[in-house]
Design a protein around this motif. Structure first.
Motif, PDB file in Angstrom:
ATOM      1  N   LEU A 128       0.755  -1.288   0.103  1.00  0.00           N
ATOM      2  CA  LEU A 128       0.009  -0.267  -0.122  1.00  0.00           C
ATOM      3  C   LEU A 128       0.945   1.323  -0.053  1.00  0.00           C
ATOM      4  O   LEU A 128       0.809   2.100  -0.611  1.00  0.00           O
ATOM      5  CB  LEU A 128      -0.889   0.005   1.098  1.00  0.00           C
ATOM      6  CG  LEU A 128      -1.893  -1.303   1.250  1.00  0.00           C
ATOM      7  CD1 LEU A 128      -2.763  -1.060   2.721  1.00  0.00           C
ATOM      8  CD2 LEU A 128      -2.898  -1.225   0.085  1.00  0.00           C
ATOM      9  N   PHE A 129       1.943   1.187   0.696  1.00  0.00           N
ATOM     10  CA  PHE A 129       2.892   2.487   0.761  1.00  0.00           C
ATOM     11  C   PHE A 129       3.567   2.630  -0.493  1.00  0.00           C
ATOM     12  O   PHE A 129       3.512   3.655  -1.060  1.00  0.00           O
ATOM     13  CB  PHE A 129       4.051   2.111   1.869  1.00  0.00           C
ATOM     14  CG  PHE A 129       4.950   3.320   1.994  1.00  0.00           C
ATOM     15  CD1 PHE A 129       4.711   4.483   2.697  1.00  0.00           C
ATOM     16  CD2 PHE A 129       6.211   3.069   1.412  1.00  0.00           C
ATOM     17  CE1 PHE A 129       5.631   5.654   2.899  1.00  0.00           C
ATOM     18  CE2 PHE A 129       7.028   4.104   1.689  1.00  0.00           C
ATOM     19  CZ  PHE A 129       6.558   5.238   2.281  1.00  0.00           C
ATOM     20  N   ALA A 130       3.991   1.565  -1.358  1.00  0.00           N
ATOM     21  CA  ALA A 130       4.494   1.693  -2.495  1.00  0.00           C
ATOM     22  C   ALA A 130       3.709   2.098  -3.546  1.00  0.00           C
ATOM     23  O   ALA A 130       3.779   2.978  -4.591  1.00  0.00           O
ATOM     24  CB  ALA A 130       4.976   0.229  -3.000  1.00  0.00           C
ATOM     25  N   GLN A 131       2.447   1.645  -3.351  1.00  0.00           N
ATOM     26  CA  GLN A 131       1.147   2.243  -4.279  1.00  0.00           C
ATOM     27  C   GLN A 131       1.152   3.919  -4.370  1.00  0.00           C
ATOM     28  O   GLN A 131       0.958   4.583  -5.120  1.00  0.00           O
ATOM     29  CB  GLN A 131       0.000   1.598  -4.033  1.00  0.00           C
ATOM     30  CG  GLN A 131      -0.194   0.125  -4.549  1.00  0.00           C
ATOM     31  CD  GLN A 131      -0.068   0.042  -5.987  1.00  0.00           C
ATOM     32  OE1 GLN A 131      -0.876   0.941  -6.732  1.00  0.00           O
ATOM     33  NE2 GLN A 131       0.378  -1.109  -6.739  1.00  0.00           N
ATOM     34  N   ARG A 132       0.940   4.192  -2.920  1.00  0.00           N
ATOM     35  CA  ARG A 132       0.883   5.739  -2.799  1.00  0.00           C
ATOM     36  C   ARG A 132       2.056   6.544  -2.960  1.00  0.00           C
ATOM     37  O   ARG A 132       1.757   7.445  -3.731  1.00  0.00           O
ATOM     38  CB  ARG A 132       0.421   5.676  -0.989  1.00  0.00           C
ATOM     39  CG  ARG A 132       0.033   7.128  -0.781  1.00  0.00           C
ATOM     40  CD  ARG A 132      -1.240   7.776  -1.317  1.00  0.00           C
ATOM     41  NE  ARG A 132      -1.427   8.969  -1.160  1.00  0.00           N
ATOM     42  CZ  ARG A 132      -1.002  10.022  -1.725  1.00  0.00           C
ATOM     43  NH1 ARG A 132      -0.230   9.877  -2.879  1.00  0.00           N
ATOM     44  NH2 ARG A 132      -1.355  11.424  -1.660  1.00  0.00           N
ATOM     45  N   VAL A 133       3.250   6.015  -2.827  1.00  0.00           N
ATOM     46  CA  VAL A 133       4.340   6.873  -3.093  1.00  0.00           C
ATOM     47  C   VAL A 133       4.825   6.767  -4.572  1.00  0.00           C
ATOM     48  O   VAL A 133       5.284   7.961  -5.085  1.00  0.00           O
ATOM     49  CB  VAL A 133       5.380   6.326  -2.037  1.00  0.00           C
ATOM     50  CG1 VAL A 133       6.641   7.066  -2.243  1.00  0.00           C
ATOM     51  CG2 VAL A 133       5.236   6.762  -0.934  1.00  0.00           C
ATOM     52  N   LEU A 134       4.807   5.470  -5.013  1.00  0.00           N
ATOM     53  CA  LEU A 134       5.204   5.325  -6.490  1.00  0.00           C
ATOM     54  C   LEU A 134       4.249   5.339  -7.605  1.00  0.00           C
ATOM     55  O   LEU A 134       4.556   5.984  -8.346  1.00  0.00           O
ATOM     56  CB  LEU A 134       6.319   4.203  -6.409  1.00  0.00           C
ATOM     57  CG  LEU A 134       7.386   4.084  -5.271  1.00  0.00           C
ATOM     58  CD1 LEU A 134       8.152   2.906  -5.579  1.00  0.00           C
ATOM     59  CD2 LEU A 134       8.478   5.072  -6.048  1.00  0.00           C
ATOM     60  N   PHE A 135       3.354   4.302  -7.493  1.00  0.00           N
ATOM     61  CA  PHE A 135       2.435   4.064  -8.392  1.00  0.00           C
ATOM     62  C   PHE A 135       1.281   4.990  -8.835  1.00  0.00           C
ATOM     63  O   PHE A 135       0.863   5.016  -9.767  1.00  0.00           O
ATOM     64  CB  PHE A 135       2.140   2.504  -8.372  1.00  0.00           C
ATOM     65  CG  PHE A 135       3.118   1.561  -8.363  1.00  0.00           C
ATOM     66  CD1 PHE A 135       4.054   1.150  -9.450  1.00  0.00           C
ATOM     67  CD2 PHE A 135       3.598   1.052  -7.223  1.00  0.00           C
ATOM     68  CE1 PHE A 135       4.919   0.276  -9.507  1.00  0.00           C
ATOM     69  CE2 PHE A 135       4.573   0.026  -7.155  1.00  0.00           C
ATOM     70  CZ  PHE A 135       5.274  -0.294  -8.612  1.00  0.00           C
ATOM     71  N   PHE A 136       1.060   5.476  -7.728  1.00  0.00           N
ATOM     72  CA  PHE A 136      -0.302   6.758  -7.887  1.00  0.00           C
ATOM     73  C   PHE A 136       0.097   7.793  -9.115  1.00  0.00           C
ATOM     74  O   PHE A 136      -0.563   8.268  -9.544  1.00  0.00           O
ATOM     75  CB  PHE A 136      -0.443   7.446  -6.836  1.00  0.00           C
ATOM     76  CG  PHE A 136      -1.404   6.727  -5.885  1.00  0.00           C
ATOM     77  CD1 PHE A 136      -1.614   5.140  -5.798  1.00  0.00           C
ATOM     78  CD2 PHE A 136      -2.384   7.072  -4.899  1.00  0.00           C
ATOM     79  CE1 PHE A 136      -2.649   4.724  -4.960  1.00  0.00           C
ATOM     80  CE2 PHE A 136      -3.591   6.582  -4.306  1.00  0.00           C
ATOM     81  CZ  PHE A 136      -3.346   5.395  -4.309  1.00  0.00           C
TER      82      PHE A 136
END
Length: 220
Positions: free
Chosen positions: A118-126
């Motif tokens: 979830l953190f990777a999604q929010r920081v990188l992939f969004f």
């Protein structure tokens, strides 16, 4: 379960038509929605075979939210924030059921895997594909974690989504020489299809594990 899925989509469309611009849906679009509900219901019936009835209903709610997101993404290239509330609620309940049957170490490992993704999604992939697609991956990750899937499964889901997108758009000649899309297309349908593929593959893997272990014992 088809009724639950179709009901979630119908309720979402009613909310949109009541408080926003009505979606330009006709009979053909409703037939496609019904087909999508039928296909998801079939997959859910397979996944929840032998499980409590509430698991099947909660999976259907998740499926209804994903189907509604696909509809609005295709029609108006937009996903309403309220779309994710039923899915998050249903996935959270399923996730709680999963945690209740696990030990402390397994719970910590599962929570860390989910938090990291979830953190990777929010920081990188969004930033790569937009908030709606990022929210979809996050909701799906929560639902996948509720099925016992961890980081490898989350990443498999993303990989399958991109592979499906590339294959379909390559057939439609919508890929340029640099490997990018010539014309943007809705990503939610690919996320949804690959989500169910990931969950099914993971369940098939778990079903085959005892046979693999048994055969390895005999071979040794």
């Amino acid at each position: 379960m088809i009724i639950v899925i179709f009901g979630c989509v119908t309720a979402g469309l009613f909310i949109i038509n009541r408080w926003d611009e009505p979606l330009p849906l006709k009979g053909r679009e409703y037939c496609v929605i019904l087909i999508g509900a039928f296909l998801q219901g079939t997959v859910i019936r397979y996944l929840s075979n032998g499980e409590p009835a509430e698991n099947e209903i909660l999976l259907a709610v998740i499926g209804g939210s994903l189907l509604l997101a696909c509809v609005t993404d295709i029609i108006i290239c937009q996903v309403y924030n309220f779309t994710w509330l039923p899915a998050v609620t249903a996935a959270s309940i399923l996730f709680w059921y999963r945690l209740c049957g696990m030990g402390i170490d397994a719970i910590c490992h599962m929570l860390w895997s989910l938090f990291f993704f979830l953190f990777a999604q929010r920081v990188l992939f969004f930033k790569m594909y937009g908030k709606a697609d990022g929210y979809a991956f996050c909701v799906c990750a929560l639902a996948e974690a509720a099925r016992g899937i961890k980081t490898a499964g989350f990443l498999l889901h993303m990989l399958l989504a991109y592979v499906l997108l590339f294959l379909v758009q390559a057939v439609r000649s919508n890929i340029n020489s640099r490997g990018n899309l010539k014309q943007p297309v809705p990503f939610l349908p690919y996320i949804t299809i690959s989500f169910w593929m990931t969950v099914c593959l993971w369940q098939m893997r778990n079903a085959l594990l005892p046979f693999c272990e048994m055969s390895s014992r005999f071979s040794s």
